[in-house]
Design a protein around this motif. Structure first.
Motif, PDB file in Angstrom:
ATOM      1  N   LYS A 195      -0.037 -13.223  27.116  1.00  0.00           N
ATOM      2  CA  LYS A 195      -0.453 -11.972  26.458  1.00  0.00           C
ATOM      3  C   LYS A 195      -1.576 -11.306  27.234  1.00  0.00           C
ATOM      4  O   LYS A 195      -1.581 -10.081  27.428  1.00  0.00           O
ATOM      5  CB  LYS A 195      -0.895 -12.272  25.028  1.00  0.00           C
ATOM      6  N   ALA A 196      -2.540 -12.093  27.702  1.00  0.00           N
ATOM      7  CA  ALA A 196      -3.678 -11.541  28.433  1.00  0.00           C
ATOM      8  C   ALA A 196      -3.242 -10.880  29.739  1.00  0.00           C
ATOM      9  O   ALA A 196      -3.772  -9.821  30.122  1.00  0.00           O
ATOM     10  CB  ALA A 196      -4.698 -12.638  28.720  1.00  0.00           C
ATOM     11  N   TYR A 197      -2.275 -11.473  30.414  1.00  0.00           N
ATOM     12  CA  TYR A 197      -1.804 -10.949  31.693  1.00  0.00           C
ATOM     13  C   TYR A 197      -0.670  -9.931  31.543  1.00  0.00           C
ATOM     14  O   TYR A 197      -0.257  -9.318  32.533  1.00  0.00           O
ATOM     15  CB  TYR A 197      -1.344 -12.100  32.595  1.00  0.00           C
ATOM     16  N   GLY A 198      -0.149  -9.791  30.329  1.00  0.00           N
ATOM     17  CA  GLY A 198       0.926  -8.838  30.101  1.00  0.00           C
ATOM     18  C   GLY A 198       2.249  -9.242  30.710  1.00  0.00           C
ATOM     19  O   GLY A 198       3.011  -8.400  31.200  1.00  0.00           O
ATOM     20  N   VAL A 199       2.522 -10.540  30.702  1.00  0.00           N
ATOM     21  CA  VAL A 199       3.801 -11.050  31.213  1.00  0.00           C
ATOM     22  C   VAL A 199       4.479 -11.861  30.114  1.00  0.00           C
ATOM     23  O   VAL A 199       3.868 -12.199  29.089  1.00  0.00           O
ATOM     24  CB  VAL A 199       3.594 -11.918  32.475  1.00  0.00           C
ATOM     25  N   SER A 200       5.736 -12.202  30.330  1.00  0.00           N
ATOM     26  CA  SER A 200       6.458 -13.015  29.351  1.00  0.00           C
ATOM     27  C   SER A 200       6.011 -14.464  29.447  1.00  0.00           C
ATOM     28  O   SER A 200       5.475 -14.911  30.473  1.00  0.00           O
ATOM     29  CB  SER A 200       7.960 -12.933  29.608  1.00  0.00           C
ATOM     30  N   ASP A 201       6.254 -15.212  28.375  1.00  0.00           N
ATOM     31  CA  ASP A 201       5.952 -16.642  28.399  1.00  0.00           C
ATOM     32  C   ASP A 201       6.731 -17.328  29.513  1.00  0.00           C
ATOM     33  O   ASP A 201       6.209 -18.219  30.192  1.00  0.00           O
ATOM     34  CB  ASP A 201       6.309 -17.286  27.050  1.00  0.00           C
ATOM     35  N   GLU A 202       7.966 -16.912  29.704  1.00  0.00           N
ATOM     36  CA  GLU A 202       8.804 -17.522  30.734  1.00  0.00           C
ATOM     37  C   GLU A 202       8.230 -17.283  32.130  1.00  0.00           C
ATOM     38  O   GLU A 202       8.231 -18.184  32.981  1.00  0.00           O
ATOM     39  CB  GLU A 202      10.231 -16.968  30.658  1.00  0.00           C
ATOM     40  N   GLU A 203       7.737 -16.078  32.351  1.00  0.00           N
ATOM     41  CA  GLU A 203       7.144 -15.779  33.655  1.00  0.00           C
ATOM     42  C   GLU A 203       5.871 -16.591  33.880  1.00  0.00           C
ATOM     43  O   GLU A 203       5.618 -17.091  34.986  1.00  0.00           O
ATOM     44  CB  GLU A 203       6.832 -14.286  33.770  1.00  0.00           C
ATOM     45  N   MET A 204       5.067 -16.735  32.828  1.00  0.00           N
ATOM     46  CA  MET A 204       3.852 -17.541  32.947  1.00  0.00           C
ATOM     47  C   MET A 204       4.196 -18.995  33.249  1.00  0.00           C
ATOM     48  O   MET A 204       3.563 -19.633  34.099  1.00  0.00           O
ATOM     49  CB  MET A 204       3.027 -17.445  31.656  1.00  0.00           C
ATOM     50  N   ALA A 205       5.206 -19.528  32.568  1.00  0.00           N
ATOM     51  CA  ALA A 205       5.623 -20.909  32.815  1.00  0.00           C
ATOM     52  C   ALA A 205       6.127 -21.070  34.241  1.00  0.00           C
ATOM     53  O   ALA A 205       5.750 -22.020  34.949  1.00  0.00           O
ATOM     54  CB  ALA A 205       6.703 -21.317  31.817  1.00  0.00           C
ATOM     55  N   GLU A 206       6.951 -20.146  34.685  1.00  0.00           N
ATOM     56  CA  GLU A 206       7.528 -20.230  36.028  1.00  0.00           C
ATOM     57  C   GLU A 206       6.441 -20.167  37.103  1.00  0.00           C
ATOM     58  O   GLU A 206       6.450 -20.952  38.061  1.00  0.00           O
ATOM     59  CB  GLU A 206       8.534 -19.093  36.225  1.00  0.00           C
ATOM     60  N   GLN A 207       5.489 -19.248  36.933  1.00  0.00           N
ATOM     61  CA  GLN A 207       4.445 -19.090  37.945  1.00  0.00           C
ATOM     62  C   GLN A 207       3.487 -20.276  37.964  1.00  0.00           C
ATOM     63  O   GLN A 207       3.128 -20.776  39.036  1.00  0.00           O
ATOM     64  CB  GLN A 207       3.663 -17.801  37.709  1.00  0.00           C
TER      65      GLN A 207
ATOM     66  N   MET B 199      12.475 -23.288  28.274  1.00  0.00           N
ATOM     67  CA  MET B 199      11.232 -23.039  29.028  1.00  0.00           C
ATOM     68  C   MET B 199      10.417 -24.318  29.119  1.00  0.00           C
ATOM     69  O   MET B 199      10.131 -24.953  28.114  1.00  0.00           O
ATOM     70  CB  MET B 199      10.421 -21.944  28.318  1.00  0.00           C
ATOM     71  N   GLN B 200      10.060 -24.685  30.352  1.00  0.00           N
ATOM     72  CA  GLN B 200       9.263 -25.883  30.563  1.00  0.00           C
ATOM     73  C   GLN B 200       7.994 -25.547  31.337  1.00  0.00           C
ATOM     74  O   GLN B 200       7.957 -24.602  32.127  1.00  0.00           O
ATOM     75  CB  GLN B 200      10.078 -26.936  31.312  1.00  0.00           C
ATOM     76  N   PHE B 201       6.951 -26.344  31.109  1.00  0.00           N
ATOM     77  CA  PHE B 201       5.654 -26.115  31.722  1.00  0.00           C
ATOM     78  C   PHE B 201       4.928 -27.442  31.806  1.00  0.00           C
ATOM     79  O   PHE B 201       5.398 -28.455  31.272  1.00  0.00           O
ATOM     80  CB  PHE B 201       4.852 -25.076  30.924  1.00  0.00           C
ATOM     81  N   ILE B 202       3.773 -27.451  32.481  1.00  0.00           N
ATOM     82  CA  ILE B 202       3.107 -28.697  32.840  1.00  0.00           C
ATOM     83  C   ILE B 202       1.680 -28.717  32.298  1.00  0.00           C
ATOM     84  O   ILE B 202       0.952 -27.733  32.420  1.00  0.00           O
ATOM     85  CB  ILE B 202       3.095 -28.870  34.377  1.00  0.00           C
TER      86      ILE B 202
END
Length: 266
Positions: A242-254, A1-4
């Motif tokens: 956690k606040a949005y109720g999504v996975s870490d991977e989904e948050m990173a992707e979005q 998982m990567q993010f910016i």
């Protein structure tokens, strides 16, 4: 998982002793890119040097932060514009700039340079239109004045980030009326006293958020009170997931997709 990490002052003295280790920890945490804002005349050189040392990983912005606006703001912006123009020509001693900023308005401590701040910000808004580079906007205790300026240029602006968003639902909605802009969310979202974990999901869609640290400032929990660094943006991502109720991977992707949409030069 990567993010910016879209906002990190890695060029400051806070990182002078251990920058390679800071970069290594960011990469190990999953940070794929770090965006470094300009703030004053001196930062033109320090940001450029940093990004030359870490090409393809650290990306430069250029701008005059409102707290740094003084009587000489015109001369400072003239120098910055010359550097920006040289970069756009592809001169060998420059780096590519991905945004105009950090710029904006800040009346938190003083209104001594209120007029100068307004003029300096409007000038940098015009740069954004001319270059079609997004804005990295700092705003504190000046939302009405800032949005008034942006409204006049809204149709021509390419977009940008309202950096370090810590406001309420009403303030978020006011910013998001500018459809090509997103909110930059950092360590404050992790603080026990913060209302962002409730307010952001209530009014801010996931496609209107990017992650940031603003390091070395405002470290997230559990590092609060320590020097912030880009690796800690992972804590922001986890908090928002956690606040949005999504996975870490989904948050990173979005959030990565949001960055690509705003920062077209990366």
């Amino acid at each position: 998982m990567q993010f910016i990490d879209t906002h990190s002052h890695l060029d400051t003295e806070d990182f002078m002793e251990d920058l390679p280790e800071v970069i290594a920890r960011a990469k190990a945490a999953g940070v794929s890119k770090i965006f470094v804002p300009g703030v004053d005349a001196a930062s033109v050189a320090t940001v450029k040097q940093l990004c030359q040392n870490y090409p393809g990983y650290c990306y430069a912005m250029i701008g005059l932060q409102p707290e740094e606006v003084r009587q000489d703001w015109r001369e400072v912006l003239q120098m910055m514009k010359a550097e920006l123009d040289a970069s756009r020509r592809g001169d060998e001693h420059t780096v590519p700039y991905i945004a105009i900023g950090e710029c904006g308005l800040d009346y938190y401590w003083s209104r001594e340079y209120e007029k100068e701040q307004l003029l300096a910000f409007e000038e940098q808004v015009k740069w954004s239109i001319e270059t079609q580079l997004p804005l990295m906007i700092h705003c504190r205790k000046a939302q009405n004045e800032l949005l008034h300026i942006l409204k006049a240029y809204e149709k021509d602006l390419p977009g940008g980030v309202f950096h370090c968003f810590t406001g309420n639902r009403q303030e978020a909605e006011a910013y998001l009326r500018f459809e090509k802009f997103v909110l930059g969310v950092g360590g404050v979202s992790t603080f026990k006293s913060s209302h962002l974990r409730e307010d952001l999901p209530a009014v801010v869609p996931l496609d209107r958020i990017v992650l940031e640290t603003d390091s070395p400032y405002m470290a997230p929990v559990p590092y609060r009170g320590k020097r912030n660094e880009s690796a800690f943006v992972l804590e922001v991502l986890r908090t928002l997931s956690k606040a949005y109720g999504v996975s870490d991977e989904e948050m990173a992707e979005q959030t990565n997709a949001n960055v690509r949409r705003i920062f077209k030069e990366i």
